[in-house]
Scaffold this motif. Structure first.
Motif, PDB file in Angstrom:
ATOM      1  N   SER A 109       0.808  -1.215   0.000  1.00  0.00           N
ATOM      2  CA  SER A 109       0.000   0.000   0.000  1.00  0.00           C
ATOM      3  C   SER A 109       0.845   1.270   0.000  1.00  0.00           C
ATOM      4  CB  SER A 109      -0.925   0.018   1.220  1.00  0.00           C
ATOM      5  OG  SER A 109      -0.164  -0.002   2.419  1.00  0.00           O
ATOM      6  N   SER A 110       2.148   1.131  -0.154  1.00  0.00           N
ATOM      7  CA  SER A 110       3.033   2.290  -0.140  1.00  0.00           C
ATOM      8  C   SER A 110       2.860   3.145  -1.393  1.00  0.00           C
ATOM      9  CB  SER A 110       4.485   1.832  -0.019  1.00  0.00           C
ATOM     10  OG  SER A 110       4.805   0.973  -1.092  1.00  0.00           O
ATOM     11  N   ILE A 111       3.415   4.345  -1.321  1.00  0.00           N
ATOM     12  CA  ILE A 111       3.366   5.303  -2.427  1.00  0.00           C
ATOM     13  C   ILE A 111       4.743   5.370  -3.075  1.00  0.00           C
ATOM     14  CG2 ILE A 111       3.091   7.741  -3.009  1.00  0.00           C
ATOM     15  CD1 ILE A 111       0.479   6.450  -2.357  1.00  0.00           C
ATOM     16  N   PHE A 177      -3.375   9.351  -1.427  1.00  0.00           N
ATOM     17  CA  PHE A 177      -2.406  10.270  -0.819  1.00  0.00           C
ATOM     18  C   PHE A 177      -2.895  10.849   0.509  1.00  0.00           C
ATOM     19  CE2 PHE A 177      -2.192  10.743  -5.495  1.00  0.00           C
ATOM     20  CZ  PHE A 177      -0.969  10.138  -5.697  1.00  0.00           C
ATOM     21  N   ALA A 178      -4.151  10.593   0.858  1.00  0.00           N
ATOM     22  CA  ALA A 178      -4.751  11.242   2.021  1.00  0.00           C
ATOM     23  C   ALA A 178      -3.933  11.016   3.292  1.00  0.00           C
ATOM     24  CB  ALA A 178      -6.184  10.763   2.211  1.00  0.00           C
ATOM     25  N   ASN A 179      -3.482   9.781   3.528  1.00  0.00           N
ATOM     26  CA  ASN A 179      -2.739   9.472   4.751  1.00  0.00           C
ATOM     27  C   ASN A 179      -1.378  10.173   4.817  1.00  0.00           C
ATOM     28  OD1 ASN A 179      -4.793   7.804   5.659  1.00  0.00           O
ATOM     29  ND2 ASN A 179      -3.897   5.963   4.725  1.00  0.00           N
ATOM     30  N   PHE A 180      -0.892  10.609   3.664  1.00  0.00           N
ATOM     31  CA  PHE A 180       0.446  11.195   3.614  1.00  0.00           C
ATOM     32  C   PHE A 180       0.429  12.712   3.471  1.00  0.00           C
ATOM     33  CE2 PHE A 180       0.566   6.915   1.811  1.00  0.00           C
ATOM     34  CZ  PHE A 180       1.465   6.309   2.658  1.00  0.00           C
ATOM     35  N   GLU A 181      -0.775  13.304   3.489  1.00  0.00           N
ATOM     36  CA  GLU A 181      -0.894  14.734   3.278  1.00  0.00           C
ATOM     37  C   GLU A 181      -0.084  15.558   4.283  1.00  0.00           C
ATOM     38  OE1 GLU A 181      -1.875  18.432   1.764  1.00  0.00           O
ATOM     39  OE2 GLU A 181      -1.765  16.408   0.927  1.00  0.00           O
ATOM     40  N   PRO A 182      -0.027  15.178   5.576  1.00  0.00           N
ATOM     41  CA  PRO A 182       0.752  16.007   6.518  1.00  0.00           C
ATOM     42  C   PRO A 182       2.237  16.110   6.201  1.00  0.00           C
ATOM     43  CG  PRO A 182      -0.770  14.574   7.701  1.00  0.00           C
ATOM     44  CD  PRO A 182      -0.786  14.125   6.275  1.00  0.00           C
ATOM     45  N   ARG A 184       3.531  15.484   2.961  1.00  0.00           N
ATOM     46  CA  ARG A 184       3.764  15.486   1.510  1.00  0.00           C
ATOM     47  C   ARG A 184       4.667  16.629   1.060  1.00  0.00           C
ATOM     48  NH1 ARG A 184       1.382  18.179  -2.326  1.00  0.00           N
ATOM     49  NH2 ARG A 184      -0.377  18.780  -1.012  1.00  0.00           N
ATOM     50  N   GLU A 185       4.350  17.841   1.504  1.00  0.00           N
ATOM     51  CA  GLU A 185       5.135  18.976   1.029  1.00  0.00           C
ATOM     52  C   GLU A 185       6.558  18.944   1.568  1.00  0.00           C
ATOM     53  OE1 GLU A 185       3.426  22.815   1.127  1.00  0.00           O
ATOM     54  OE2 GLU A 185       1.433  22.143   0.516  1.00  0.00           O
ATOM     55  N   ARG A 186       6.731  18.483   2.796  1.00  0.00           N
ATOM     56  CA  ARG A 186       8.086  18.343   3.335  1.00  0.00           C
ATOM     57  C   ARG A 186       8.872  17.314   2.527  1.00  0.00           C
ATOM     58  NH1 ARG A 186       8.312  15.925   8.119  1.00  0.00           N
ATOM     59  NH2 ARG A 186       6.090  15.492   8.282  1.00  0.00           N
ATOM     60  N   LEU A 187       8.189  16.256   2.122  1.00  0.00           N
ATOM     61  CA  LEU A 187       8.850  15.203   1.350  1.00  0.00           C
ATOM     62  C   LEU A 187       9.256  15.694  -0.033  1.00  0.00           C
ATOM     63  CD1 LEU A 187       9.715  12.280   0.818  1.00  0.00           C
ATOM     64  CD2 LEU A 187       7.354  11.804   0.119  1.00  0.00           C
ATOM     65  N   THR A 188       8.309  16.303  -0.769  1.00  0.00           N
ATOM     66  CA  THR A 188       8.636  16.725  -2.131  1.00  0.00           C
ATOM     67  C   THR A 188       9.713  17.810  -2.132  1.00  0.00           C
ATOM     68  OG1 THR A 188       6.751  18.274  -2.087  1.00  0.00           O
ATOM     69  CG2 THR A 188       6.378  16.099  -3.059  1.00  0.00           C
ATOM     70  N   SER A 189       9.646  18.716  -1.160  1.00  0.00           N
ATOM     71  CA  SER A 189      10.689  19.732  -1.065  1.00  0.00           C
ATOM     72  C   SER A 189      12.037  19.104  -0.730  1.00  0.00           C
ATOM     73  CB  SER A 189      10.331  20.756   0.021  1.00  0.00           C
ATOM     74  OG  SER A 189       9.197  21.491  -0.337  1.00  0.00           O
ATOM     75  N   GLY A 190      12.017  18.129   0.186  1.00  0.00           N
ATOM     76  CA  GLY A 190      13.259  17.464   0.577  1.00  0.00           C
ATOM     77  C   GLY A 190      13.882  16.685  -0.558  1.00  0.00           C
ATOM     78  N   VAL A 191      13.044  15.991  -1.329  1.00  0.00           N
ATOM     79  CA  VAL A 191      13.551  15.227  -2.467  1.00  0.00           C
ATOM     80  C   VAL A 191      14.147  16.166  -3.509  1.00  0.00           C
ATOM     81  CG1 VAL A 191      12.854  13.812  -4.434  1.00  0.00           C
ATOM     82  CG2 VAL A 191      12.063  13.222  -2.144  1.00  0.00           C
ATOM     83  N   SER A 208       5.708   4.948   3.033  1.00  0.00           N
ATOM     84  CA  SER A 208       4.662   4.214   3.755  1.00  0.00           C
ATOM     85  C   SER A 208       4.586   4.732   5.182  1.00  0.00           C
ATOM     86  CB  SER A 208       4.965   2.711   3.734  1.00  0.00           C
ATOM     87  OG  SER A 208       6.206   2.447   4.373  1.00  0.00           O
ATOM     88  N   LEU A 209       3.669   4.185   5.956  1.00  0.00           N
ATOM     89  CA  LEU A 209       3.513   4.538   7.366  1.00  0.00           C
ATOM     90  C   LEU A 209       3.852   3.331   8.226  1.00  0.00           C
ATOM     91  CD1 LEU A 209       0.142   6.518   7.238  1.00  0.00           C
ATOM     92  CD2 LEU A 209       2.451   7.465   7.277  1.00  0.00           C
ATOM     93  N   ASN A 210       4.578   3.545   9.328  1.00  0.00           N
ATOM     94  CA  ASN A 210       4.883   2.438  10.226  1.00  0.00           C
ATOM     95  C   ASN A 210       3.741   2.237  11.231  1.00  0.00           C
ATOM     96  OD1 ASN A 210       5.146   4.441  12.166  1.00  0.00           O
ATOM     97  ND2 ASN A 210       7.388   4.372  12.215  1.00  0.00           N
ATOM     98  N   ASN A 211       3.927   1.351  12.184  1.00  0.00           N
ATOM     99  CA  ASN A 211       2.867   1.043  13.147  1.00  0.00           C
ATOM    100  C   ASN A 211       2.489   2.235  14.014  1.00  0.00           C
ATOM    101  OD1 ASN A 211       2.759  -1.585  12.218  1.00  0.00           O
ATOM    102  ND2 ASN A 211       4.277  -2.320  13.719  1.00  0.00           N
ATOM    103  N   ASP A 212       3.404   3.188  14.128  1.00  0.00           N
ATOM    104  CA  ASP A 212       3.121   4.402  14.902  1.00  0.00           C
ATOM    105  C   ASP A 212       2.578   5.519  14.027  1.00  0.00           C
ATOM    106  OD1 ASP A 212       4.040   3.211  17.265  1.00  0.00           O
ATOM    107  OD2 ASP A 212       6.128   3.730  16.759  1.00  0.00           O
ATOM    108  N   ASN A 213       2.225   5.171  12.792  1.00  0.00           N
ATOM    109  CA  ASN A 213       1.658   6.138  11.843  1.00  0.00           C
ATOM    110  C   ASN A 213       2.646   7.241  11.468  1.00  0.00           C
ATOM    111  OD1 ASN A 213      -0.741   6.192  10.366  1.00  0.00           O
ATOM    112  ND2 ASN A 213      -1.465   8.003  11.446  1.00  0.00           N
ATOM    113  N   LYS A 214       3.936   6.902  11.503  1.00  0.00           N
ATOM    114  CA  LYS A 214       4.968   7.835  11.098  1.00  0.00           C
ATOM    115  C   LYS A 214       5.472   7.482   9.699  1.00  0.00           C
ATOM    116  CE  LYS A 214       6.601   8.921  15.765  1.00  0.00           C
ATOM    117  NZ  LYS A 214       7.770   8.925  16.696  1.00  0.00           N
TER     118      LYS A 214
END
Length: 404
Positions: A109-111, A177-182, A184-191, A208-214
């Motif tokens: 289920s990863s992106i 992408f809903a689960n990754f919205e918080p 997303r922008e940090r990720l795309t900028s970082g990449v 993806s998200l781990n068991n702690d939703n991180k």
């Protein structure tokens, strides 16, 4: 195209929205350029047209990627450093400290996170899409794309790109992408920042998200253009991670002698022609034209001696070609600009003297600087060489010998 290469035999690659070879050919033709299939036609075309000439180099770039931004996880590019596993993960980890980074593969289920350079807009593109998505490039509903300035002047998601491709934040609620919205922008900028600061050509990760939703980034695959290091001595930390022992040793030895050598699909036993050419463009043209009608034969290697080749370079080139047991004929195709054809002839004769040629036939075509002297040396050498002036004649003979 060589297997496990991004594009082209000498490091050329197709980026997003790049025009095809056919597009470039038509554009040059429409502008009045004289378009030629082989360099042997240059003199006649110049005389008849009364102007400058250009050579069509396009067979190797006709095929387009199946979708707008496609980076195969296993792709490797010639003249390029490819890193994956922990070596790539350690670089990403230091550049994106807000994310856990691992070399392992997460859940289905990863992106997918992919980044490359759009050479038309001169910007860094970052694309997110669900893992396992269909290769339908027109399906923008499951693709999120952002565009970033290569100079670092604009970080994060460009408003125009976000509105055009993804719509508003509200539109993301019912998407993968809903689960990754918080993040997303940090990720795309970082990449994008990673691509910029490390002078990378392409990058692929899984989010993806781990068991702690991180958020967790995994399975990084990165390609770096080696010109940053070889020409400018930049990115030393990146290129210190290169493992030459894991590479094709013929290619490593060639690099040490200033030669660009690439084995083309070592599993193809029908590839039986060894090529020795000066200049990457002519070398690609030689490989590709031989594969087309009326010749329909396959080359086992790409070899560019470089414009400043010496007799010893030519000798070493023969040694590299002869490492491949598939070779049935060697084709020396030289169009001398910087390269002295007489020196190439000296190198060919030196190879016959010092190298076990295995009784293989050698077809030589010498045109350009000091060609008369080079052709004279070949003709008077008494060696088992077949010399030709025209590419078509030489290629036809090479095909006959390969099919014998």
């Amino acid at each position: 195209m060589p297997q496990k290469r991004v594009m082209g035999h000498a490091g050329a690659f197709i980026g997003p929205r790049d025009p095809s070879a056919e597009d470039k050919f038509r554009a040059l033709e429409q502008s009045g350029a004289v378009m030629l299939l082989t360099t042997s036609k240059i003199n006649g075309s110049t005389q008849s047209k009364g102007g400058p000439t250009s050579q069509r180099r396009g067979y190797h770039t006709i095929r387009r990627p199946p979708e707008y931004l496609q980076i195969a996880p296993s792709a490797r590019q010639a003249r390029c450093l490819h890193l994956d596993g922990e070596k790539a993960a350690s670089l990403v980890r230091s550049a994106l400290p807000d994310f856990d980074v691992t070399e392992s593969t997460p859940s289905p289920s990863s992106i997918q996170v992919m980044s490359t350079i759009d050479r038309i807009s001169a910007r860094i593109n970052v694309q997110l899409r669900p893992r396992g998505r269909s290769d339908d490039a027109s399906d923008e509903s499951t693709t999120l794309e952002t565009s970033h300035s290569p100079s670092g002047g604009s970080k994060g998601t460009d408003k125009h790109s976000l509105e055009q491709v993804a719509g508003s934040r509200e539109s993301l609620k019912d998407t993968p992408f809903a689960n990754f919205e918080p993040c997303r922008e940090r990720l795309t900028s970082g990449v994008a920042d990673f691509m910029r600061t490390h002078e990378a050509l392409s990058m692929q990760l899984l989010l993806s998200l781990n068991n702690d939703n991180k958020p967790v980034l995994s399975s990084p695959t990165i390609h770096f253009d080696d010109s940053a290091y070889k020409s400018g001595k930049r990115q030393e930390v990146v290129f210190a991670k290169r493992d030459k022992s894991a590479e094709d040793q013929s290619e490593v030895v060639a690099e040490e002698h200033g030669i660009v050598y690439i084995t083309l699909d070592p599993t193809d036993q029908s590839a039986s022609i060894g090529t020795l050419v000066n200049g990457a463009g002519l070398a690609m043209n030689t490989v590709d034209v031989l594969s087309l009608p009326p010749y329909n034969v396959k080359c086992a290697n790409f070899l560019d001696t470089g414009g400043k080749a010496t007799s010893d370079t030519v000798k070493k080139s023969f040694e590299l070609i002869l490492r491949d047991s598939r070779i049935k004929v060697i084709f020396v195709n030289i169009f001398g600009g910087l390269t002295d054809c007489a020196m190439i002839a000296d190198g060919v004769m030196l190879a016959f003297k010092d190298v076990d040629m295995r009784g293989l036939p050698v077809v030589v075509r010498l045109r350009g600087t000091n060609e008369e002297e080079g052709q004279r040396k070949i003709a008077e050498s008494g060696l088992a060489l077949e010399a030709f002036d025209q590419f078509e004649d030489a290629a036809r003979r090479v095909a006959e010998l390969a099919n014998a």
